[in-house]
Design a protein around this motif. Sequence first.
Motif, short mmCIF file in Angstrom:
data_model
loop_
_atom_site.label_atom_id
_atom_site.label_comp_id
_atom_site.label_asym_id
_atom_site.label_seq_id
_atom_site.Cartn_x
_atom_site.Cartn_y
_atom_site.Cartn_z
N GLN A 189 -5.29 25.57 -15.69
CA GLN A 189 -6.17 26.71 -15.46
C GLN A 189 -7.25 26.37 -14.44
O GLN A 189 -7.53 27.15 -13.53
CB GLN A 189 -6.80 27.16 -16.78
N TYR A 249 -5.61 33.61 -14.87
CA TYR A 249 -6.36 32.43 -15.29
C TYR A 249 -7.77 32.40 -14.71
O TYR A 249 -8.66 31.77 -15.28
CB TYR A 249 -5.57 31.16 -14.96
N TYR A 253 -6.13 22.23 -20.64
CA TYR A 253 -6.21 23.39 -19.77
C TYR A 253 -6.33 23.02 -18.29
O TYR A 253 -6.77 23.85 -17.48
CB TYR A 253 -7.40 24.27 -20.16
#
Length: 292
Positions: A147, A205, A144
């Motif tokens: 993000q 996000y 991730y």
Amino acid sequence: MVTAGALDVAVELHGPEGGQAVVLLHGFPDDVRAWDGVARPLAEHGFRVVVPYLRGYGPTRYRDAATPRSGQQAALGVDLLALMDALGIGRALLAGYDWGGRAACIVAALWPDRVHGLVSANGYNIQDIAGSARPAPPEQEARYWYQWYLHTDRGVAALEQDRRAFCRLLWRMWSPSWHFTEAEFAATAAAWDNPDFVATVVQSYRHRHRAAPGDPALQGIEDRLAARPPITVPAVVLHGAEDGVDPPANTEGCARWFTGPFRRDVVPGAGHFLPREGPQPWIAYLRSLAAR
């Protein structure tokens, strides 16, 4: 173009208007071209196939400059419901992945009377925003990275300055066995030139990690989603065996969120961009759900 709720939605339509409706919903970073291998075969089988550009993508536009450029989950669900209303679709089959899978899961959970069946990539896609402060295993946190990057001014500037380079890397990382062509990439990359793309993506996000406020008009929907409602309609979960951002292990226990007829299928040789890499399971399962 279809006026639906807060948006003027660009929609591609296939098949007879009187056919059973199927709505195909793309993810990030992608566009309607993700469904080319699915939409036309379904139309040939007599389905009315609706493939919209999500908010912030392609020709879709916010109708009011004052509307928050929000990519939060409630916005995606409300957009889908408004589009169905605008097109006069009382009940539809829904299929989606990533952002589009989230929209489909939300409508299936909150308005099940509008959904004949659901095919969702990567499981139960309704976010647990209240629990977002709990860390995932380090390997998942590393997947991730984008993000966390978009939580910084530097990351926002990177996406703004070179959307294609940013998204090309995600395509390569998330679907490592998919060898897309430059023409294929360019055809979709044009959708990211939407003037609201960056703002909508960044808010999405950040909001899911409680780092940005949501649209106040959508708080009631977010409150309902915070209860983690089950999905009661017949559903199929698909997962690419080689998904580089959301590996199959992440959905092994997702059946607990689906209380109706349910099946989970891992697609070998495919990654995150599953409709592009493996269109046949989508076609087969949507036809099967339509026959129920």
